[in-house]
Design a protein around this motif. Sequence first.
Motif, mmCIF file in Angstrom:
data_model
loop_
_atom_site.group_PDB
_atom_site.id
_atom_site.type_symbol
_atom_site.label_atom_id
_atom_site.label_comp_id
_atom_site.label_asym_id
_atom_site.label_seq_id
_atom_site.Cartn_x
_atom_site.Cartn_y
_atom_site.Cartn_z
ATOM 1 N N ARG A 112 -34.065 48.382 -12.585
ATOM 2 C CA ARG A 112 -35.160 48.740 -13.582
ATOM 3 C C ARG A 112 -35.331 49.063 -14.580
ATOM 4 N NH1 ARG A 112 -40.118 49.041 -12.032
ATOM 5 N NH2 ARG A 112 -39.607 49.904 -9.607
ATOM 6 N N LEU A 113 -35.935 49.300 -15.465
ATOM 7 C CA LEU A 113 -36.231 50.556 -16.081
ATOM 8 C C LEU A 113 -37.435 50.681 -16.840
ATOM 9 C CD1 LEU A 113 -33.544 52.009 -18.074
ATOM 10 C CD2 LEU A 113 -33.817 50.590 -20.017
ATOM 11 N N GLU A 114 -37.909 51.633 -16.421
ATOM 12 C CA GLU A 114 -39.190 51.394 -16.732
ATOM 13 C C GLU A 114 -39.348 52.432 -18.676
ATOM 14 O OE1 GLU A 114 -37.756 53.267 -14.485
ATOM 15 O OE2 GLU A 114 -39.011 52.694 -12.282
ATOM 16 N N SER A 115 -38.947 52.872 -18.911
ATOM 17 C CA SER A 115 -38.748 53.166 -20.252
ATOM 18 C C SER A 115 -37.591 52.950 -21.248
ATOM 19 C CB SER A 115 -39.861 55.018 -20.550
ATOM 20 O OG SER A 115 -39.112 54.809 -21.891
ATOM 21 N N THR A 116 -37.343 52.914 -22.486
ATOM 22 C CA THR A 116 -36.456 52.385 -23.575
ATOM 23 C C THR A 116 -36.219 54.638 -23.328
ATOM 24 O OG1 THR A 116 -37.142 51.071 -24.011
ATOM 25 C CG2 THR A 116 -35.295 51.395 -24.771
ATOM 26 N N VAL A 117 -36.876 55.029 -23.948
ATOM 27 C CA VAL A 117 -36.189 57.132 -23.499
ATOM 28 C C VAL A 117 -36.546 57.169 -22.123
ATOM 29 C CG1 VAL A 117 -37.004 58.636 -24.492
ATOM 30 C CG2 VAL A 117 -37.623 56.396 -25.718
ATOM 31 N N SER A 118 -35.170 57.665 -21.883
ATOM 32 C CA SER A 118 -34.926 57.295 -20.536
ATOM 33 C C SER A 118 -33.423 58.357 -20.452
ATOM 34 C CB SER A 118 -35.440 56.806 -18.854
ATOM 35 O OG SER A 118 -34.822 55.974 -19.623
ATOM 36 N N ARG A 119 -33.408 58.701 -19.406
ATOM 37 C CA ARG A 119 -32.180 58.854 -19.184
ATOM 38 C C ARG A 119 -31.067 57.862 -18.926
ATOM 39 N NH1 ARG A 119 -29.842 64.261 -15.912
ATOM 40 N NH2 ARG A 119 -31.453 65.147 -16.927
ATOM 41 N N GLU A 120 -31.440 57.291 -18.387
ATOM 42 C CA GLU A 120 -30.862 55.585 -18.456
ATOM 43 C C GLU A 120 -30.455 55.031 -19.441
ATOM 44 O OE1 GLU A 120 -33.488 56.705 -16.794
ATOM 45 O OE2 GLU A 120 -34.046 55.851 -14.455
ATOM 46 N N ALA A 121 -30.914 55.330 -19.897
ATOM 47 C CA ALA A 121 -30.724 54.332 -21.535
ATOM 48 C C ALA A 121 -30.060 54.887 -22.180
ATOM 49 C CB ALA A 121 -32.136 54.263 -22.061
ATOM 50 N N ALA A 122 -30.534 55.917 -22.237
ATOM 51 C CA ALA A 122 -28.927 57.149 -22.617
ATOM 52 C C ALA A 122 -27.581 56.607 -22.637
ATOM 53 C CB ALA A 122 -29.427 58.459 -22.582
ATOM 54 N N ILE A 123 -27.559 56.770 -21.366
ATOM 55 C CA ILE A 123 -26.249 56.589 -20.139
ATOM 56 C C ILE A 123 -25.892 55.554 -20.660
ATOM 57 C CG2 ILE A 123 -25.166 56.099 -18.057
ATOM 58 C CD1 ILE A 123 -27.025 58.738 -17.248
ATOM 59 N N VAL A 124 -26.928 54.626 -20.966
ATOM 60 C CA VAL A 124 -26.594 53.060 -21.284
ATOM 61 C C VAL A 124 -25.868 53.073 -22.291
ATOM 62 C CG1 VAL A 124 -26.654 50.480 -21.913
ATOM 63 C CG2 VAL A 124 -27.760 51.565 -19.631
ATOM 64 N N GLY A 125 -26.177 53.761 -23.568
ATOM 65 C CA GLY A 125 -25.762 53.316 -24.695
ATOM 66 C C GLY A 125 -24.455 54.788 -25.261
ATOM 67 N N ASN A 126 -24.548 55.893 -23.769
ATOM 68 C CA ASN A 126 -23.066 56.330 -23.809
ATOM 69 C C ASN A 126 -22.180 55.706 -23.837
ATOM 70 O OD1 ASN A 126 -21.007 57.555 -21.540
ATOM 71 N ND2 ASN A 126 -22.118 59.685 -23.118
ATOM 72 N N ASN A 127 -22.555 55.258 -22.871
ATOM 73 C CA ASN A 127 -20.944 53.878 -22.598
ATOM 74 C C ASN A 127 -21.089 53.051 -23.630
ATOM 75 O OD1 ASN A 127 -19.988 53.017 -18.871
ATOM 76 N ND2 ASN A 127 -21.255 54.928 -19.570
ATOM 77 N N MET A 128 -21.864 52.170 -24.378
ATOM 78 C CA MET A 128 -21.656 50.955 -25.125
ATOM 79 C C MET A 128 -20.442 52.075 -26.636
ATOM 80 S SD MET A 128 -21.981 50.810 -28.229
ATOM 81 C CE MET A 128 -23.684 50.431 -29.180
ATOM 82 N N LEU A 129 -21.005 53.135 -26.168
ATOM 83 C CA LEU A 129 -20.569 53.699 -27.714
ATOM 84 C C LEU A 129 -19.241 54.535 -27.324
ATOM 85 C CD1 LEU A 129 -22.689 55.628 -28.799
ATOM 86 C CD2 LEU A 129 -21.883 54.604 -30.124
ATOM 87 N N LEU A 130 -18.632 54.401 -26.250
ATOM 88 C CA LEU A 130 -17.408 54.909 -25.077
ATOM 89 C C LEU A 130 -16.345 53.564 -25.958
ATOM 90 C CD1 LEU A 130 -18.489 58.069 -23.086
ATOM 91 C CD2 LEU A 130 -17.273 57.848 -25.397
ATOM 92 N N LEU A 131 -17.082 52.845 -24.981
ATOM 93 C CA LEU A 131 -16.238 51.332 -25.112
ATOM 94 C C LEU A 131 -16.319 50.953 -26.328
ATOM 95 C CD1 LEU A 131 -15.544 49.932 -22.360
ATOM 96 C CD2 LEU A 131 -17.092 51.517 -21.829
#
Lengths: 178, 170, 658
Positions: free
Chosen positions: C340-359
């Motif tokens: 579950r994600l509370e907010s799109t602007v959160s560290r969880e979302a940033a980590i997802v973004g980080n993973n996407m970019l690195l992959l």
Amino acid sequence: MRRRLLLLGTVVVAVLAVVAVLATGLGRDPAATASPLVGRAAPDFTLGGINGPAVTLSKLRGQVVVMNFWASWCTECHEEQDALDQTWQRYRDSGLVLLGVDFEDTSDGAKDYMHQSGLTYPVVEDKDSKTALAYGIRGIPETFLIDRSGRIVDRIIGRVDADRLAGAVEPLLKGGTE
Amino acid sequence: MRGRWSAAGLVVVLAAIAAAATLGLVAVRGHQQPASRSQQVQQIASGLHCPICKDLSVADSPAPLAQQMRQQIDEQLAAGRTPDEIRAGFVAAYGDSVLMSPPRHGIGSTAYYLPLIVVLGGALVVVLLLRRWRRPSGVDAAEPNGRAPLTSAQRQALRRAVERLREEEA
Amino acid sequence: MAFLGTYGLMLGLVLSVGGAVTAAVGARTDRPALVQTARRIAFAVLATMVVVDGAMLAALLSNDFTLRYVADNSSRETPVFFKVLSLWAADDGSLLFWNLILAGYVAAVAIRFRRYRPPTFPYALSVLFGVQAFYLLLVNGPARPFGTLAQAAADGRGPAPLLQNHPLMAVHPPFLYLGFIGFTVPFAFGVAALLAGTGSDAWVSIIRRWTLLVWCFLTVGLVLGALWSYSVLGWGGYWAWDPVENVALLPWLVATAFLHSIMLQERRGMARLWNIALVIGAFALTTFGTFLTRGSVLSSVHAFAQSAVGPAYLTFLGLVLLGGFGLVAWRLPMLRTPARLESTVSREAAIVGNNMLLLAATAIILLGTVLPLVVEALTGDQITVGGPYFQSALAPVFLLVLVLAGTAPLLPWRAVNRERAVRRLRLPVLAAALVIVGTSLAGLRDLYAVAGFGAATLVLVGNGQEIASGLAVGRRHSGVLRTLARGRRRYAGLTVHIGLALLAIGITASSNLAEQTQVTLRTGESTVFADHTLRYAGLETDQQAQRVVLTARVDVSGSGPLTPRMNLYPAASEPIGSPSIHRGVLRDLYASVISLQDDGNSATFRFYRNPGITWLWIGGVVMALGGAAAAWPARRRRAEEATVAAERRRQFSGAGVV
């Protein structure tokens, strides 16, 4: 259960595809590159001779030309010396010209080597490497086979032996101008 | 509350706009065209793969053949040939592999679409994923482990753990 | 020697297979005695490998030319230092070294878990033995390092000239191997978690620390590789996008993604499936890299001589992919977690973004490296995918990674308090904007250069600010040292980001602001370049045991001379150049001698002015140190506490208690 099998099946198919593609890379010499010049007209040139007069390629039309790029510092070139000389002696009267093209070398170094090895066929020098560039040289030795109509028939990378040369040259000598 | 920006917020937004605008300007104005011929030679040479080296461009390679190639590029530029013609000349002798990047025709051109597809595809996946996670799904009500309520000792230990967490994040 | 080596390798193979079976049986039938035996076998294998490698070293040092490998890679004149390095100079010997390091890792795992034994341990041991068995199969089969010659050679050929030119050969391969081979351990535990069928996350903290350590080694190995390329090869650059360089980068990128997404699992119980897939993927990429490097599939600076090992590596790669991802597919239900994600602007979302970019970067590099192979397989055409392609394709991706590295640490978990986030972002964004506007006003015309400096500033100021504010608060409560120790993982992570920013500055500066010139000078003649007068002082000759060194001295106005060299080795038809570098904080002055004419009275030089290169090395070191700090083993109790705490956190994450 079915979903798991489906996923598993997808993984298996994907892996097999990847392995198959990579497998095509095996057994292929990574250094071998195809020459786009094979089948096309040999680029013309006029180069100064080391052991004779200057040579213009277009003037040799009507004869079969074996062009060999070499240098005095190239050890693999020394190894094919005998084969080239043999071929020259054997076919020179049948309309073959064996032409050595000295590449990235000094005139003195070339002359010394030629004197030492006692080679007899004509050698020219490609001082500014323009001819080498026109022929797509990636290393030496490289040998080009040009038929009587001036078309490049084959390019051999590395050392050649007398039998291979003979096998390649004889059909060209019989061929005549196309 | 939603619409009001504090001073800090204003600074951030303005700074971001300034940065973006500058980047846009730089992108649009772009590189000046190479002035001297030696710069042009450098540019063409860096797009050609030195045939006798393993990975270096003709511009970077110290090999004599690469030097001769640079010289030839220089002479051909002086004679009035265009960069495309010069490149085509080398391709005629060496094949497409003498270009540092795949040619824009044929199957090799997929190389230019691949990065875009990868990044856009990835972005799409991320957006969908975040959307799915944001939807309150009621799944959290069905936690797989049903635990007994906490004892007071456990509550204390939990409070301590929470404090430590807060400190780490501060 | 040959006898000792050959039979030692056979023994090692038998032991490894035995160990794999013992550990597997012990795991399935839950018999600790068998597992204990398997542990002991690990030590036996290590001992065998030490003896075998020692035998090869002894053969090299004693000039035992009855061995083909010694005859091919060493000679009487080779200095002792480089004789030792010959162990990993060529394919067969380096496989011996590979096996030694792998055995070392297996033994380390056996030691680490001698008291605390998670349920995944015996399965992991079995997988580790299995991988070791493969590599031992190679040295017993297609690649035999202890093959003998029919007649002992009088003298050896000596190592390849390029490999004995510089002492960096001593450290670059070992660190790279430690990094590459190390990915076997997280992989083994990931597969073990799938095999053991446990839904718990205990394996996560185990894998995290090992992956971090391996990541450190690989970071150092990559930086040393770049340093080697820069200091030895003489072309003025440090990364040529060689296929072998590329494949070494791939597992590093995936490991970095893993090290970030693991936070999602530890704190929120999310991304279990993803994390296991990443660990398997990282190991698969190292296997793929080994295949590409040693299977003589692509032409490269690093390519070992053609040998028969290609099909073996490919088969192994296939097995790894099938086994690893097949298991993931099979265990899918066990791995799905409610997220579950509370907010799109959160560290969880940033980590997802980080993973996407690195992959995404991984995919781009992988596809670009393999494309020539695929195109040739499909159409017979030959194409090159070189540096310019990778640089333009990856620049935007890495820029975005930098932006995330600068903003994500400032974002809180779960939901963001907008006011707080904005206040934290104020300084970094302002600094970045100032740098962007400033550099473009100063005349910088390249978009990626300006953006690169801006993004690096964002990271530096953002992470620096977080360290400073954390220490400022902590200092009041419990002192600086204790604050650092308590928040070690966080501060280490921030330090790694800062190292990354320094690296980015070095790369941006050297890629966009470098100057170079090529000039031929007669003795005594001078030229002006990079605000210095450079005068060719003359040629000095030095006859050494294994080579002749020609030094072309260049006097530099305002500092010491540059001494680029040409090394003439008897085995090489052309001289090997060694550049001379004046390193500086702001810029390097770099000289290479291309050719000599007229008996050395005239010399052709290439001079480079490379700004910011030193920051590349500094940044790399900071990154590795930060990673090491994060990986530093905590007391055993704290590790177990952390696991328990993680479970509790996950349990209460939805209940609104925190």
